[in-house]
Design a protein around this motif. Structure first.
Motif, short mmCIF file in Angstrom:
data_model
loop_
_atom_site.label_atom_id
_atom_site.label_comp_id
_atom_site.label_asym_id
_atom_site.label_seq_id
_atom_site.Cartn_x
_atom_site.Cartn_y
_atom_site.Cartn_z
N LEU A 52 2.43 -8.72 0.25
CA LEU A 52 1.03 -8.57 0.64
C LEU A 52 0.71 -7.12 0.95
O LEU A 52 -0.31 -6.58 0.48
N ARG A 53 1.55 -6.49 1.73
CA ARG A 53 1.32 -5.08 2.06
C ARG A 53 1.29 -4.22 0.80
O ARG A 53 0.46 -3.32 0.65
N THR A 54 2.19 -4.51 -0.12
CA THR A 54 2.25 -3.73 -1.36
C THR A 54 0.96 -3.87 -2.15
O THR A 54 0.41 -2.88 -2.64
N GLU A 55 0.46 -5.09 -2.28
CA GLU A 55 -0.76 -5.30 -3.08
C GLU A 55 -1.99 -4.73 -2.39
O GLU A 55 -2.87 -4.15 -3.05
N LEU A 56 -2.09 -4.87 -1.07
CA LEU A 56 -3.22 -4.29 -0.36
C LEU A 56 -3.20 -2.78 -0.46
O LEU A 56 -4.25 -2.13 -0.61
N ARG A 57 -2.02 -2.20 -0.38
CA ARG A 57 -1.88 -0.76 -0.51
C ARG A 57 -2.25 -0.32 -1.93
O ARG A 57 -2.94 0.69 -2.13
N HIS A 58 -1.82 -1.07 -2.91
CA HIS A 58 -2.13 -0.75 -4.30
C HIS A 58 -3.63 -0.74 -4.56
O HIS A 58 -4.14 0.06 -5.35
N GLN A 59 -4.35 -1.62 -3.88
CA GLN A 59 -5.81 -1.70 -4.04
C GLN A 59 -6.54 -0.68 -3.16
O GLN A 59 -7.77 -0.60 -3.20
N GLY A 60 -5.80 0.07 -2.36
CA GLY A 60 -6.42 1.05 -1.49
C GLY A 60 -7.08 0.46 -0.26
O GLY A 60 -7.92 1.12 0.38
N LEU A 61 -6.68 -0.75 0.12
CA LEU A 61 -7.30 -1.43 1.25
C LEU A 61 -6.61 -1.13 2.57
O LEU A 61 -7.22 -1.24 3.63
N ILE A 62 -5.34 -0.75 2.52
CA ILE A 62 -4.62 -0.32 3.72
C ILE A 62 -3.91 0.99 3.39
O ILE A 62 -3.67 1.33 2.23
N ASP A 63 -3.55 1.72 4.46
CA ASP A 63 -2.83 2.97 4.25
C ASP A 63 -1.33 2.74 4.32
O ASP A 63 -0.86 1.59 4.42
N ALA A 64 -0.58 3.81 4.28
CA ALA A 64 0.88 3.70 4.24
C ALA A 64 1.44 3.07 5.50
O ALA A 64 2.55 2.53 5.49
N ASP A 65 0.68 3.13 6.60
CA ASP A 65 1.13 2.53 7.86
C ASP A 65 0.63 1.11 8.04
O ASP A 65 0.84 0.50 9.10
N GLY A 66 -0.06 0.57 7.05
CA GLY A 66 -0.52 -0.80 7.13
C GLY A 66 -1.83 -0.98 7.85
O GLY A 66 -2.15 -2.11 8.26
N HIS A 67 -2.63 0.07 8.01
CA HIS A 67 -3.91 -0.03 8.70
C HIS A 67 -5.06 0.02 7.69
O HIS A 67 -4.94 0.59 6.60
N TRP A 68 -6.18 -0.56 8.08
CA TRP A 68 -7.35 -0.63 7.22
C TRP A 68 -7.77 0.77 6.78
O TRP A 68 -7.93 1.67 7.58
N SER A 69 -8.00 0.93 5.48
CA SER A 69 -8.42 2.22 4.95
C SER A 69 -9.54 2.06 3.94
O SER A 69 -9.77 2.97 3.13
N ALA A 70 -10.26 0.93 3.98
CA ALA A 70 -11.20 0.60 2.92
C ALA A 70 -12.65 0.67 3.35
O ALA A 70 -13.53 0.17 2.65
#
Length: 405
Positions: A155-173
């Protein structure tokens, strides 16, 4: 019924997966593969949006997970196969198995909720409400997430791939919007970790002017039922069973049950069953069983929430079984079933999880021993339905996709 969902029968209450006949499923739709170079272009959706309960409620960022009177953890007393009489309950909650229901005092265990607001600031820090959209500013892009089933790293990998979270797992969208389609737990290694991440993103996204919301899947009903009712017998069409036995049979992870806390239960119990966003009717299950709970989105969500709050084990079990049905949208009658839902609840297309795409396409029956190929969401039923369960539990994919498709 697919091998994905099984229930104990009267002769084999603790039996494992049994052979299931092959499903007569042929491909009749198309895969959607997004343009890897396509960026977000504001579309300015103005269609009706109705989420009912969704992410309008979420935990305050600083709700304590532990403490003398809060954040109680449900612990198993024995191993996963040594709990014939196991019935986990929260402190100060009367056991429903013995005729009790959480009384007024149980509400003290509920986390605080806020309607459409950001997390509370640190003590002594100024309070800044999340920024309101400027006049004429388009809404953020809309994403949906298929069944996660405890696969937190994926899940973290896919959210990161979509630019929805940052490298630390926080919202970036920013103002982006996300709907999870349910089934956070079971089969995978860290269902509670998935729930914690979604709750965290709900708070962080609201602070940025977006939102992260989630639907209730059949595995949420199963997990909550296992925690509340344990081995209390229920009358099912397969004979006498129990939530705990069915939960184990369907991939329940003991570590998730041991880490389940009061604020998880409160949050899960409030998830909506159905939502409408930008003309997309969002469901967990590809079934018409939602029609049995109401003729509008608020009616369905209220009916499910009232049932979880007040009804007994057999009513819970019946609700769980109804939302475990699947495949209503495939075949010649599929488009008719989808249109019945759309005519009742609104929208122009159904987006659902629950049934793994490899079962819908027949790819699960490949004889070469290779994992099923799932390039993206699956569009079918005369383009009226989009399947989002990429089959992560069967070496497929965990799908995170932007709508519309």
């Amino acid at each position: 019924m697919t091998p994905e969902d099984r229930f104990p029968g009267p002769e084999h209450p603790d039996s494992g997966p049994r052979h299931q006949p092959d499903l007569d499923v042929l491909p009749y739709g198309t895969y959607y593969e997004p343009d890897p170079n396509g960026g977000y272009a504001a579309t300015g959706y103005e269609a009706e949006t109705y989420s009912g309960y969704g992410g309008a409620r979420y935990l305050e960022q600083h709700w304590p997970a532990t403490g003398p009177d809060q954040g109680h953890t449900v612990h198993a007393q024995n191993g996963p196969h040594e709990q014939a009489g196991y019935e986990p309950t929260l402190p100060d909650h009367p056991s429903p198995a013995h005729g009790g229901h959480p009384g007024p005092g149980a509400q003290s265990d509920d986390p605080p909720t806020i309607e459409l607001g950001p997390p509370l600031a640190e003590p002594g820090q100024p309070y800044h409400p999340y920024p309101a959209p400027a006049p004429g500013e388009p809404v953020g892009p809309l994403y949906v997430v298929g069944d996660v089933h405890g696969y937190l790293d994926e899940l973290r990998t896919e959210l990161r791939h979509q630019g929805l979270i940052d490298a630390d797992g926080h919202w970036s969208a920013g103002r982006s919007r996300i709907w999870f389609l349910g089934d956070f737990t079971d089969r995978g290694p860290d269902g509670i970790g998935v729930i914690d991440l979604v709750m965290q993103l709900a708070a962080e996204s609201a602070a940025a002017g977006g939102y992260c919301r989630a639907l209730m899947g059949n595995h949420e009903l199963l997990f909550l039922g296992a925690a509340r009712y344990g081995d209390e017998p229920v009358q099912s069409t397969a004979g006498t069973a129990s939530f705990l036995a069915a939960w184990r049979l369907n991939g329940g992870q003991q570590s998730d049950l041991e880490r389940l806390e009061a604020h998880h239960i409160s949050w899960l119990s409030r998830l909506p069953a159905i939502a409408l966003e930008d003309g997309h009717l969002l469901l967990h299950s590809d079934t018409t069983a939602y029609l049995e709970y109401g003729e509008s989105i608020p009616e369905v969500n209220d009916a499910v929430h009232d049932l979880l709050a007040d009804e007994g084990v057999d009513e819970w079990w019946d609700c769980f079984r109804r939302f475990t049905k699947r495949f209503a949208f495939r075949g010649d009658s599929g488009p008719t079933a989808v249109r019945e839902l759309l005519d009742t609840y609104g929208g122009t297309r159904v987006v659902h999880g629950h049934s793994p795409i490899p079962y819908l396409t027949g790819a699960v029956h490949a004889d070469d021993g290779m994992p099923p190929h799932v390039p993206g969401p699956y569009v079918y039923a005369e383009d009226l339905a989009v399947a989002m369960d990429g089959g992560v539990t069967m070496e497929g994919r965990l799908l995170v996709s932007r709508l519309p498709i």
